[in-house]
Design an enzyme around this catalytic site. Structure first.
Site, PDB file in Angstrom:
ATOM      1  N   VAL A 206       0.824  -1.214   0.000  1.00 33.35           N
ATOM      2  CA  VAL A 206       0.000   0.000   0.000  1.00 33.35           C
ATOM      3  C   VAL A 206       0.855   1.260   0.000  1.00 33.35           C
ATOM      4  O   VAL A 206       2.057   1.216   0.285  1.00 33.35           O
ATOM      5  CB  VAL A 206      -0.952   0.038   1.226  1.00 33.35           C
ATOM      6  CG1 VAL A 206      -1.933  -1.137   1.179  1.00 33.35           C
ATOM      7  CG2 VAL A 206      -0.158   0.030   2.520  1.00 33.35           C
ATOM      8  N   CYS A 207       0.200   2.352  -0.305  1.00 35.65           N
ATOM      9  CA  CYS A 207       0.867   3.651  -0.279  1.00 35.65           C
ATOM     10  C   CYS A 207       1.123   4.047   1.172  1.00 35.65           C
ATOM     11  O   CYS A 207       0.271   3.790   2.012  1.00 35.65           O
ATOM     12  CB  CYS A 207       0.005   4.727  -0.935  1.00 35.65           C
ATOM     13  SG  CYS A 207      -0.271   4.440  -2.682  1.00 35.65           S
ATOM     14  N   PRO A 208       2.210   4.717   1.496  1.00 40.09           N
ATOM     15  CA  PRO A 208       3.266   5.086   0.562  1.00 40.09           C
ATOM     16  C   PRO A 208       4.413   4.078   0.548  1.00 40.09           C
ATOM     17  O   PRO A 208       5.462   4.382   0.002  1.00 40.09           O
ATOM     18  CB  PRO A 208       3.749   6.414   1.143  1.00 40.09           C
ATOM     19  CG  PRO A 208       3.623   6.221   2.625  1.00 40.09           C
ATOM     20  CD  PRO A 208       2.449   5.286   2.840  1.00 40.09           C
TER      21      PRO A 208
END
Lengths: 771, 271
Positions: free
Chosen positions: A708-710
């Site tokens: 997932v981000c970041p």
């Protein structure tokens, strides 16, 4: 006593009052350094080499400085500067080492005494100069000082004069001897009296710099009040035809050069006619009194004092006003301490005419001194500071040099001090100053001197050596001016000894009444060439490392980080030298040397000066090949050059055409350098086929699906750090937030996103490492 | 050396920064910082550095945690009263980040020991509470060529600046030597608000990280002055002093010495 100097126009007051806001914006980070510079420089405030410190250049029309003004400048030097006031070669006074936050109060307090640095820098009408003896010189047609003052007021009143294509320098000489150097001003006025009418002959388009030029005559005689029309016409011509794009060719002399003198004169006539049609308000010329101290204000006894006699012979000049004298206060390097400047201001009132004059030779003059007061003056000066009555073996006029000037190459002031030390104790052979310049930009005005020195750099044994070019035969005189000719180059460290020998030779060979100019003419350039040859040798670094260092500097000489500016001409010279040497090497089939010089030439524009060949190749690869300033085949050339050192002779031979192509490209890049040392040509486009997926060397693939981000961005970033610049990384990303964010973030941080392609439920992002 | 996945996650919010990245993080992990004084300034400074992954942190302090310390020295807890400060702080730092090597020196800095201690570090943080120690740190860092962050706090005010010895102005360029005894605030005048220590100590940590990473502009040749009552930051520019007794043209201080403490009992207000 009724001395006058220029009056500050209301617009200057307004601009000065607006300046603190600009400083505040800059300090608060709201204005960029570049934006601030655009306001600061036309205000006469320059950043010095040490960042955060500034120089304030105060204009003195005709060099006139009233006592209360001099005292104020002295106070400001003590309070906000380095305690020293510097006299420039164009009759300004400068404060050094001023902090930017102090500049508003400095400007305000200058304004209180009627002084301003407005137009001291930038593309503006600069200080209007006049002969150092204007008003008292026995040879002058008439006193030009009031004209310098009134023209200053006229120019300062018009804001348009602070946004010209480039700077614009004006000068007034009282006669054809041209002490004010009108011959090399953008606009020069020579005073003449014709049938009882005071007026001027006018020259335009002169200037000193890397490409010096003498002005051309545009008027044989105009009545004095016409100077305003003529100035306006020349300025308009400059405004229309000056090159605002290339500041290196922007000065008026380049306009003259481009269109030729005849066309220039024709267009000037047109402009003048237009100005006359429009009509121009001619200001009243305010003529100040050439006063003198009250007679008998000091005692007249003159004991038999040999020091006094010597001083009188060297520094006292009879005025055209009977019984009065002008007295030179010699300043080493143009510097005077604040305390002494205040003392001189007092003396100007007590024994002089109530004003000081700053001169183009970077000295100060007291004028209107009654002969009977000379000895008292001498004693007062001696008590104040022995240096004010110094009898120098050699006088020098010196530019600021690389210690403070951001454009300088050599430490010219250091050389001047070394020369003074070397010649100390010798009798003065001549009163003419030797002109020393740290770069080709000629603030020290060596091109019009009988003998001058111009700083530069050469490469010897793979290292840079500070050198000076000896220039002779320069002369300012109406209609008979000449620019100095280059004679020879010698290492900076050899200059003092060379000058010592030269000085002794002049002292012993000079015939009665012979000027330095005449003597050098009589000797011819060959004498100096032979002399220079004796001192031209540069020992190896191991033998004498000091030759590779400039005066007063413990570190090896370097041009890295020098600004381009005008003196960047010096940096340009060094690049040109490398390119020339590369061409020669190529012609002589010395392929390896050609590659070294080709790849080395431009590194200085990136602040790099590697010494070892291997480092040169690596730096060139990093800064020029990967960023595609040159084509990718350059890497083959570098590899082959390295192979050659390992004994493989053939490959470099096979790449001869590539070496030629590389050299041409380097030369093309060199010619396109702009004033920020950036290339104006575009990087090399790689052939399309190389951009296709097949031939790209994809270094690695990184599967970030499910991350997932970041964190996905962080990991892609770390992976990019592991690969070489120019290599390509494929990143697999999920749809949605990841593919929306990660490519954009990578691009934001300077990487090159080549493609974003859907592959089923995820994306393949192809990134080339740039940084 | 390359980062492990756990490290990438732990430091991800600073690795994201263009100026840091993986390379910068590796630099931090390889860096060594000495913090002199585990008190009001040393608390936030050491905690932020440990959290940021500065690989080796040295702590030097000869004091024992006291109940009066806890108002501002946030690295210590109530249960630590009576234990040496360096031991108490080291525990907290290891709890924050077990990867950090913490070296403790349970002593005060003196002319006799300081050079031997600072020689192993890349950067020094002055978190001391008295003039003699501040001058000693300044002088030692100059002789050893170690960059350091100077700071001081009193009442509602704080100040700090960074010194690159021989390149930027040092503490003595400004102040020469300790102030005369009567110029130093008496015990009754010298209290301090805990948050001020937090602000200034955090700024020291930030400055240290910038130095270690080689980014931004260091607080050299200018002093940042914090006034909590007015809630202002002010900057005072200065420059190296030619007549500095330490780093000037004619230095008079050529070896380390312990300055006299000019006040009765400064310790009551230690930071």
């Amino acid at each position: 006593m009724n001395k006058t100097t220029y009056r500050i126009h209301e617009t200057v007051v307004e601009d000065t009052h607006a300046f603190p806001r600009e400083v505040a914006k800059f300090l608060a980070g709201e204005a960029s350094p570049v934006a601030f510079r655009a306001v600061r420089v036309p205000m006469g405030i320059y950043e010095q080499r040490k960042s955060g410190t500034y120089m304030v250049r105060i204009r003195l029309a005709g060099g006139v400085c009233l006592p209360h003004q001099a005292k104020r400048v002295a106070e400001l030097a003590e309070e906000f500067g380095n305690g020293i006031v510097h006299i420039t070669t164009r009759q300004d006074m400068q404060l050094h080492d001023v902090l930017v936050q102090s500049t508003p109060v400095v400007l305000e307090r200058l304004l209180e005494v009627g002084l301003s640095p407005r137009g001291g820098g930038g593309n503006t009408t600069r200080n209007v100069t006049a002969c150092l003896l204007a008003g008292v010189c026995p040879d002058e047609a008439f006193d030009v000082t009031p004209y310098a003052i009134t023209l200053t007021e006229h120019l300062l009143a018009n804001r348009a004069n602070f946004n010209l294509p480039r700077k614009f320098k004006t000068a007034f000489s009282g006669c054809g001897k041209d002490c004010a150097l009108c011959s090399v001003a953008d606009l020069g006025f020579f005073a003449h009296t014709r049938e009882g009418v005071q007026g001027f002959s006018v020259y335009a388009g002169g200037g000193l710099g890397a490409h010096s030029a003498l002005g051309i005559e545009i008027e044989k005689f105009i009545p004095a009040p016409a100077i305003f029309e003529v100035t306006e016409a020349v300025k308009r011509l400059f405004d229309q035809h000056g090159d605002r794009v290339n500041r290196h060719q922007a000065r008026l002399r380049f306009v003259v050069e481009r269109m030729g003198p005849d066309e220039f004169r024709r267009l000037y006539r047109q402009e003048l006619a237009q100005v006359r049609r429009e009509g121009i308000s001619v200001p009243e010329i305010r003529v100040g009194e050439n006063g003198a101290a009250p007679a008998g204000s000091m005692s007249a006894d003159e004991p038999d004092d040999p020091g006094y006699r010597l001083w009188q012979a060297r520094h006292v000049f009879p005025q055209k006003q009977a019984g009065l004298c002008a007295v030179r206060i010699p300043l080493s390097l143009g510097d005077i301490r604040a305390r002494e400047l205040s003392a001189l201001a007092e003396l100007a009132v007590v024994v002089g005419d109530g004003a000081l004059r700053a001169t183009q030779d970077q000295d100060l003059y007291l004028r209107g001194v009654p002969g009977a007061s000379l000895y008292e003056l001498y004693r007062a000066l001696r008590e104040s500071d022995e240096r004010l009555i110094a009898i120098p073996s050699i006088r020098s006029v010196v530019c600021a040099g690389a210690s403070t000037c951001k454009l300088g190459l050599c430490l010219s002031r250091g050389l001047a001090q070394a020369v003074e030390a070397e010649l100390r104790g010798l009798d003065a052979a001549f009163d003419e100053p030797i002109r020393i310049n740290g770069c080709p930009n000629s603030c020290g005005r060596h091109p019009i001197a009988p003998i001058g020195l111009q700083g530069g750099a050469v490469r010897t044994n793979g290292r840079l050596v500070p050198v000076y070019s000896i220039m002779v035969g320069g002369r300012a005189a109406e209609g008979n001016a000449a620019l100095a000719r280059f004679v020879a180059k010698v290492p900076a460290k050899a200059v003092p000894a060379l000058l010592r020998e030269f000085w002794i030779a002049t002292a012993t060979n000079r015939q009665d009444g012979e000027t330095l100019d005449n003597l050098i003419d009589r000797w011819g350039a060959d004498y100096l060439r032979t002399l220079a040859a004796k001192y031209a040798h540069v020992p190896s670094y191991e033998e004498a490392p000091e030759f590779y260092r400039d005066f007063g500097c413990d570190e090896d000489f370097s041009l890295a980080g020098r600004g381009p500016g005008e003196c960047g001409a010096g940096v340009m010279d060094v690049i040109a030298l490398d390119i020339d040497e590369a061409k020669t090497a190529l012609a002589q089939n010395a392929l390896y040397d050609a590659v070294v010089m080709t790849t080395r030439a431009l590194l200085i524009t990136r602040g790099l000066e590697p010494k070892k060949d291997r480092e040169i190749f690596a730096a060139f690869s990093e800064h020029f090949i990967t960023s595609r300033w040159v084509g990718p085949r350059a890497q083959l050339v570098l590899d082959a050059a390295l192979d050659l050192r390992l004994g493989d002779r053939n490959t470099l031979e096979d790449l001869r055409d590539d070496i030629h192509a590389l050299l041409s490209r380097v030369e093309e890049l060199f010619r396109s350098l702009d004033s920020n040392l950036q290339f104006r040509v575009k990087p090399v486009e790689l052939p399309a086929v190389q951009e296709s997926a097949h031939s790209l060397r994809v270094a690695q693939e990184l599967d970030l699906r499910g991350v997932v981000c970041p964190m996905n961005f962080v990991r892609a970033k770390i992976q990019l750090e592991q690969i070489e610049t120019g290599q390509v990384l494929d990143v697999l990303l999920d749809d949605g937030e990841p593919v929306r964010n990660v490519p954009a973030s990578l691009a934001q941080q300077g990487q090159e996103v080549l493609s974003v392609a859907r592959e089923g439920g995820h994306f393949r992002v192809r990134v080339r490492k740039v940084e | 050396m390359s980062l492990r996945m756990e490290e990438i996650e732990r430091y991800s919010r600073q690795i994201i920064l263009k100026e840091v990245g993986g390379k910068g993080q590796e630099k931090l992990l390889a860096s060594r910082v000495l913090i002199v004084g585990a008190g009001g300034l040393g608390s936030p400074a050491s905690m932020y550095l440990a959290a940021a992954g500065v690989g080796t942190i040295g702590l030097i302090d000869g004091d024992i945690v006291d109940l009066t310390n806890l108002q501002r020295q946030i690295v210590h807890s109530t249960g630590d009263i009576g234990t040496p400060k360096v031991r108490s702080a080291a525990e907290k730092l290891r709890a924050i980040n077990p990867a950090v090597q913490v070296h403790t020196y349970e002593e005060r800095v003196t002319a006799g020991n300081i050079l031997d201690i600072i020689k192993d570090y890349d950067f020094v943080i002055d978190g001391t509470d008295n003039f003699p120690a501040k001058f000693l740190i300044n002088d030692a860092c100059y002789f050893a060529g170690k960059p350091f962050s100077h700071a001081g706090i009193l009442r509602f005010d704080g100040q700090l600046f960074t010194v690159l010895p021989g390149r930027s102005a040092c503490y003595r360029c400004l102040f020469g030597g300790p102030p005369p005894a009567n110029a130093v605030p008496s015990c009754a005048q010298a209290g301090v608000l805990g948050g001020v220590a937090g602000v200034i100590g955090s700024l020291q940590a930030t400055e240290t990280l910038k130095y270690l990473l080689g980014v931004g502009e260091l607080l050299t040749d200018r002093m940042l002055v914090f006034d909590a009552l007015g809630m202002h930051f002010r900057e005072v520019g200065f420059r190296r002093n030619r007549r500095c007794p330490l780093c000037g043209e004619k230095p008079t201080i050529t070896e380390l010495r312990d300055e006299e403490q000019p006040v009765c009992d400064w310790r009551g207000t230690q930071v």
